[in-house]
Design a protein around this motif. Structure first.
Motif, PDB file in Angstrom:
ATOM      1  N   GLY A   1       0.831  -1.188   0.000  1.00 39.30           N
ATOM      2  CA  GLY A   1       0.000   0.000   0.000  1.00 39.30           C
ATOM      3  C   GLY A   1       0.873   1.247   0.000  1.00 39.30           C
ATOM      4  N   TYR A   2       0.653   2.119  -0.979  1.00 34.18           N
ATOM      5  CA  TYR A   2       1.396   3.377  -1.070  1.00 34.18           C
ATOM      6  C   TYR A   2       0.671   4.416  -0.227  1.00 34.18           C
ATOM      7  CZ  TYR A   2       3.786   7.411  -3.179  1.00 34.18           C
ATOM      8  OH  TYR A   2       4.519   8.565  -3.393  1.00 34.18           O
ATOM      9  N   TRP A   3       1.397   4.944   0.765  1.00 32.89           N
ATOM     10  CA  TRP A   3       0.820   5.919   1.688  1.00 32.89           C
ATOM     11  C   TRP A   3       1.709   7.149   1.711  1.00 32.89           C
ATOM     12  CZ3 TRP A   3       1.464   6.381   7.542  1.00 32.89           C
ATOM     13  CH2 TRP A   3       0.446   7.194   8.080  1.00 32.89           C
ATOM     14  N   TYR A   4       1.169   8.273   1.302  1.00 34.09           N
ATOM     15  CA  TYR A   4       1.942   9.505   1.151  1.00 34.09           C
ATOM     16  C   TYR A   4       2.720   9.910   2.407  1.00 34.09           C
ATOM     17  CZ  TYR A   4       2.824  14.482   0.228  1.00 34.09           C
ATOM     18  OH  TYR A   4       3.411  15.708   0.082  1.00 34.09           O
ATOM     19  N   PRO A   5       2.111   9.905   3.599  1.00 36.63           N
ATOM     20  CA  PRO A   5       2.893  10.267   4.794  1.00 36.63           C
ATOM     21  C   PRO A   5       4.114   9.362   5.021  1.00 36.63           C
ATOM     22  CG  PRO A   5       0.556  10.379   5.293  1.00 36.63           C
ATOM     23  CD  PRO A   5       0.677   9.743   3.933  1.00 36.63           C
TER      24      PRO A   5
END
Length: 279
Positions: free
Chosen positions: A220-224
């Motif tokens: 999962g790509y999570w910006y933070p």
């Protein structure tokens, strides 16, 4: 048209109108129909012990947390594979044997994969925060759906894509943990591509399914998380270079809020164009 038993409040439900069920015998646990809201808050505090939890034994849960009777989730598409736009030879599949049931990608043909790479997309009735929600279900194992969840320290990345069994794990799952935001990535130059994201943003950012270099597992790509990685690498946001005086100044990498081509997925056969909202 199906009938809806509407709760009061948010997705977690309210005990005023929900039926109690101490048995899951009549409740459905698959992508076509999910009958458990999975929230302890549904239970009436005044109910006697063993009264059960909030369930939908005669219908299916909608994205808004309501119980819809005489209706099932709408089948949008079935028997399609999902290849990655950055690595088009690789497509997503459900592993038969895996410790954590993490989704993976493979370059093997569908015949070799024995149906583990075939999926169906179901649209849930109702909306969540004004958005249409979906289940991405396995064709081979109908009670398994794709979900984005914390890796819990089992990987370097904080988020991963998992195949979760609604039959075996229906009590822990809140509906919002297993339904997905699916949107069209046609404006990225891939007219048939989609993005698959969490229904609820975490820390203000949607978690998007993607693959990256060095692994064929789905994460999962999570910006933070990307911002934290940049800071750990010695970059200070807004400074344009490394924070270490002993190192030559190098341009700070641009941190995107979305994963790029590694997070664009192309169904084959493609979904009807115009079916999904743009990302």
């Amino acid at each position: 048209a199906g009938e809806k038993q509407q709760h009061e409040g948010d997705l977690e439900g309210n005990s005023s109108t929900w039926p109690f069920s101490s048995s899951s015998a009549a409740t459905k646990w698959h992508a076509k129909c999910f009958g458990n809201i999975g929230a302890a808050a549904c239970a009436d505090p005044a109910a006697p012990p063993g009264a059960g939890k909030c369930a939908c034994p005669n219908g299916c849960m909608g994205a808004d947390g309501s119980c819809y009777t005489n209706v099932t989730n709408k089948l949008v598409a079935s028997k399609f594979t999902i290849k990655n736009a950055k690595w088009p030879d690789y497509k997503m599949y459900v592993q038969r044997m895996s410790v954590f049931n993490q989704m993976k990608t493979t370059s093997f043909s569908s015949g070799y994969n024995m149906g583990q790479d075939k999926f169906s997309l179901y649209q849930l009735p109702g909306k969540f925060n004004g958005e249409t929600m979906f289940f991405l279900g396995s064709d081979k194992w109908p009670d398994y759906v794709f979900a984005l969840d914390s890796t819990g320290g089992t990987a370097v990345s904080l988020w991963g894509g998992y195949a979760v069994s609604l039959t075996e794990k229906h009590e822990p799952w809140s509906l919002k943990d297993v339904m997905l935001r699916v949107c069209s990535a046609r404006k990225t130059g891939h007219p048939d591509a989609i993005m698959i994201g969490s229904s609820v943003p975490s820390g203000g950012s949607t978690v998007w399914a993607y693959i990256h270099s060095g692994s064929w597992l789905v994460y999962g790509y999570w910006y933070p998380e990307r911002l934290l990685e940049s800071k750990a690498a010695g970059y200070i946001p807004g400074m344009g270079g490394s924070s270490s005086a002993s190192k030559p100044t190098t341009p700070a990498p641009t941190i995107a809020s979305v994963p790029g081509e590694g997070g664009y997925w192309i169904p084959e056969p493609p979904l009807p164009r115009g079916l999904l909202k743009d990302c």
